[in-house]
Design a protein around this motif. Structure first.
Motif, PDB file in Angstrom:
ATOM      1  N   TYR A 246      17.034 -20.965 -53.160  1.00 28.57           N
ATOM      2  CA  TYR A 246      18.287 -20.221 -52.945  1.00 28.57           C
ATOM      3  C   TYR A 246      19.254 -21.161 -52.249  1.00 28.57           C
ATOM      4  O   TYR A 246      18.867 -21.915 -51.354  1.00 28.57           O
ATOM      5  CB  TYR A 246      18.015 -18.986 -52.070  1.00 28.57           C
ATOM      6  CG  TYR A 246      19.264 -18.257 -51.609  1.00 28.57           C
ATOM      7  CD1 TYR A 246      20.056 -17.580 -52.531  1.00 28.57           C
ATOM      8  CD2 TYR A 246      19.635 -18.242 -50.273  1.00 28.57           C
ATOM      9  CE1 TYR A 246      21.207 -16.907 -52.113  1.00 28.57           C
ATOM     10  CE2 TYR A 246      20.785 -17.569 -49.850  1.00 28.57           C
ATOM     11  CZ  TYR A 246      21.561 -16.910 -50.778  1.00 28.57           C
ATOM     12  OH  TYR A 246      22.691 -16.249 -50.377  1.00 28.57           O
ATOM     13  N   ASP A 247      20.526 -21.119 -52.646  1.00 27.84           N
ATOM     14  CA  ASP A 247      21.514 -21.965 -51.975  1.00 27.84           C
ATOM     15  C   ASP A 247      22.897 -21.319 -52.064  1.00 27.84           C
ATOM     16  O   ASP A 247      23.176 -20.529 -52.982  1.00 27.84           O
ATOM     17  CB  ASP A 247      21.550 -23.366 -52.599  1.00 27.84           C
ATOM     18  CG  ASP A 247      22.241 -24.385 -51.690  1.00 27.84           C
ATOM     19  OD1 ASP A 247      22.260 -24.183 -50.462  1.00 27.84           O
ATOM     20  OD2 ASP A 247      22.768 -25.383 -52.222  1.00 27.84           O
ATOM     21  N   VAL A 248      23.739 -21.671 -51.109  1.00 21.19           N
ATOM     22  CA  VAL A 248      25.128 -21.190 -51.056  1.00 21.19           C
ATOM     23  C   VAL A 248      26.019 -22.370 -50.694  1.00 21.19           C
ATOM     24  O   VAL A 248      25.658 -23.174 -49.829  1.00 21.19           O
ATOM     25  CB  VAL A 248      25.297 -20.092 -49.968  1.00 21.19           C
ATOM     26  CG1 VAL A 248      26.776 -19.759 -49.767  1.00 21.19           C
ATOM     27  CG2 VAL A 248      24.495 -18.848 -50.319  1.00 21.19           C
ATOM     28  N   HIS A 249      27.156 -22.493 -51.360  1.00 21.76           N
ATOM     29  CA  HIS A 249      28.200 -23.405 -50.891  1.00 21.76           C
ATOM     30  C   HIS A 249      29.535 -22.673 -50.886  1.00 21.76           C
ATOM     31  O   HIS A 249      29.796 -21.834 -51.759  1.00 21.76           O
ATOM     32  CB  HIS A 249      28.287 -24.666 -51.769  1.00 21.76           C
ATOM     33  CG  HIS A 249      27.219 -25.671 -51.457  1.00 21.76           C
ATOM     34  ND1 HIS A 249      27.428 -26.785 -50.695  1.00 21.76           N
ATOM     35  CD2 HIS A 249      25.902 -25.674 -51.781  1.00 21.76           C
ATOM     36  CE1 HIS A 249      26.304 -27.467 -50.573  1.00 21.76           C
ATOM     37  NE2 HIS A 249      25.348 -26.813 -51.233  1.00 21.76           N
ATOM     38  N   ALA A 250      30.374 -23.000 -49.890  1.00 20.73           N
ATOM     39  CA  ALA A 250      31.679 -22.350 -49.724  1.00 20.73           C
ATOM     40  C   ALA A 250      32.745 -23.075 -50.544  1.00 20.73           C
ATOM     41  O   ALA A 250      32.665 -24.288 -50.747  1.00 20.73           O
ATOM     42  CB  ALA A 250      32.067 -22.362 -48.246  1.00 20.73           C
ATOM     43  N   LEU A 280      21.926 -26.894 -58.877  1.00 25.59           N
ATOM     44  CA  LEU A 280      20.862 -27.913 -58.867  1.00 25.59           C
ATOM     45  C   LEU A 280      20.108 -27.892 -57.536  1.00 25.59           C
ATOM     46  O   LEU A 280      18.905 -28.163 -57.502  1.00 25.59           O
ATOM     47  CB  LEU A 280      21.430 -29.311 -59.138  1.00 25.59           C
ATOM     48  CG  LEU A 280      22.016 -29.556 -60.529  1.00 25.59           C
ATOM     49  CD1 LEU A 280      22.254 -31.057 -60.743  1.00 25.59           C
ATOM     50  CD2 LEU A 280      21.148 -29.001 -61.654  1.00 25.59           C
ATOM     51  N   HIS A 281      20.801 -27.543 -56.447  1.00 28.36           N
ATOM     52  CA  HIS A 281      20.106 -27.462 -55.155  1.00 28.36           C
ATOM     53  C   HIS A 281      19.073 -26.332 -55.170  1.00 28.36           C
ATOM     54  O   HIS A 281      17.953 -26.500 -54.682  1.00 28.36           O
ATOM     55  CB  HIS A 281      21.097 -27.249 -54.017  1.00 28.36           C
ATOM     56  CG  HIS A 281      22.048 -28.395 -53.822  1.00 28.36           C
ATOM     57  ND1 HIS A 281      23.017 -28.418 -52.845  1.00 28.36           N
ATOM     58  CD2 HIS A 281      22.174 -29.572 -54.499  1.00 28.36           C
ATOM     59  CE1 HIS A 281      23.704 -29.548 -52.923  1.00 28.36           C
ATOM     60  NE2 HIS A 281      23.211 -30.261 -53.928  1.00 28.36           N
ATOM     61  N   ALA A 282      19.444 -25.191 -55.729  1.00 26.95           N
ATOM     62  CA  ALA A 282      18.501 -24.066 -55.798  1.00 26.95           C
ATOM     63  C   ALA A 282      17.302 -24.425 -56.677  1.00 26.95           C
ATOM     64  O   ALA A 282      16.152 -24.125 -56.341  1.00 26.95           O
ATOM     65  CB  ALA A 282      19.209 -22.826 -56.331  1.00 26.95           C
TER      66      ALA A 282
HETATM   67 MG    MG Z   1      23.119 -27.084 -51.103  1.00 25.76          MG
END
Ligand code: MG
Length: 400
Positions: A246-250, A280-282
């Motif tokens: 799981y990942d989040v970017h603002a 890709l991070h997730a």
């Molecule tokens: Mg990330």
């Protein structure tokens, strides 16, 4: 090594263009269960009794070769000599390999096709023993079909006696001096289109012993062969793991985002230390989760200036390599991107193709889905993008 030493070398012929199997690269570099076909073959050849391996490559393929061997276990890499450039024919490529070994010749040399990844330790041991005894030995199978010889318009000329026919495989094993001299004399005599090394020794008047080949030692040629080979590899990988990421970017000011390895024009950009590819991070964390090997922040700390602005391709490729080093394969990747904008649908298949290429997977093992959050929460307020991912990984059972 001295000429009298008992050493055994393998020359792997990998200089062909072999585009028939599809995938856009020569087939020996095409991924099979997440790593190049050549890497599987080299790992299979690295058996007790083999001291040294030399790959003959096409001069244009040096980068593909380096990438193919990069994730092999260190003991296998330690057996590899510098690759040598092949010639216009298979025979010329083998001759180039023999010439490279000649200054410090091994006692026994095996010649193997890069496209046979299922060679077994038992077959290698039997071939080396037979070459020591007879000077030249090849594995072969009796045909199970009746074999017909036909004329130029497809009519049968003759039904051949199946009991006297054999289908030749590789590796083919020889005393080095016998094979080297046979190649030199065939070349001088103008015999330059021979299709295996037994034929080179035959042409030079030598005797070649046939030993039992193996049904499993198939040559991978057609696209369907890759699918069958992956199924066979998967059958041995019975420790099945599922990982979640799981990942989040603002959002911040900007004119494009990176999502799923694809650059998408947009009225905002995503903030982050790397290229901020949240998808890709997730996926990277999902794979790391499946093999219980930490997380992306542990392996690529944001505090490390090295990863500033880095392409997230690198993070995903690293997680995939960790699976390969465990002898495993990724069965599937499933990604869900949550945002109001940009629209994901038009880029879905480009993302699937890019993720599949980075991970060395067939595209039908990669899913990309998208949803909005119906205007609710931070994604609904267009403050950022979230991504969820699942990875299924197959690992070998750890021996008790
Ligand atoms: Mg990330």
């Amino acid at each position: 090594m001295s000429p009298s030493s008992s050493s055994t070398s393998v020359i792997v012929v990998a200089a062909g263009r072999g585009l028939r199997a599809g995938g856009g690269v020569p087939k020996q570099y095409r991924p099979l269960a997440g790593r190049p076909l050549l890497a599987h073959t080299l790992a299979a050849l690295a058996q007790p009794g083999v001291d040294h391996m030399l790959v003959v490559i096409h001069p244009d393929d040096r980068a593909l070769y380096e990438a193919a061997i990069a994730d092999l276990p260190q003991p296998v890499r330690d057996m590899l000599a510098e690759p040598v450039a092949g010639g216009a024919t298979r025979q010329a490529s083998v001759r180039a390999g023999l010439a490279a070994l000649a200054p410090e010749p091994p006692r026994i040399v095996l010649i193997h096709d890069a496209a046979r990844p299922f060679v077994s330790a038992d077959l290698i041991a039997r071939l080396v023993a037979a070459a020591r005894e007879h000077g030249a030995a090849i594995p072969a199978l009796a045909p199970t079909d009746t074999i017909k010889a036909i004329d130029g318009i497809g009519r049968i000329e003759q039904t051949l006696d199946r009991n006297r026919l054999r289908c030749a495989q590789t590796p083919q094993a020889f005393r080095f001096d016998i094979l080297n001299e046979a190649h030199v004399s065939s070349y001088k005599a103008g015999n330059i289109e021979l299709t295996d090394d037994a034929a080179v020794v035959e042409a030079a008047g030598g005797a070649v012993q046939v030993i039992a080949g193996e049904e499993n030692n198939v040559k991978i040629t057609e696209p369907g062969d890759f699918a069958r080979a992956e199924s066979r590899l998967a059958a041995d990988l019975t420790d099945i793991r599922i990982g979640q990421g799981y990942d989040v970017h603002a959002f911040m000011a900007g004119d494009h985002v990176w999502l799923g390895g694809v650059r998408i024009a947009h009225v905002r950009a995503l903030a982050g230390h790397s290229d901020a590819d949240v998808a890709l991070h997730a996926l990277t964390d999902a794979i790391l989760g499946a093999i219980a090997d930490g997380d992306i922040g542990q392996h690529f700390p944001p505090s490390d200036a090295m990863w500033k602005g880095a392409s997230s391709d690198h993070f995903l490729a690293d997680a995939v390599a960790r699976v390969a080093r465990r002898g495993g394969m990724i069965a599937n990747l499933d990604l869900t991107i949550v945002c109001e904008a940009p629209k994901i649908g038009p880029h879905r298949d480009a993302m699937r193709a890019r993720i599949a290429a980075i991970a060395g997977l067939a595209i039908d093992r990669v899913a990309v889905k998208a949803t909005t959050s119906e205007g609710l929460g931070f994604t609904g307020r267009r403050e950022g993008v979230a991504a969820f991912a699942l990875a299924t990984v197959r690992l070998p059972e750890v021996a008790a």
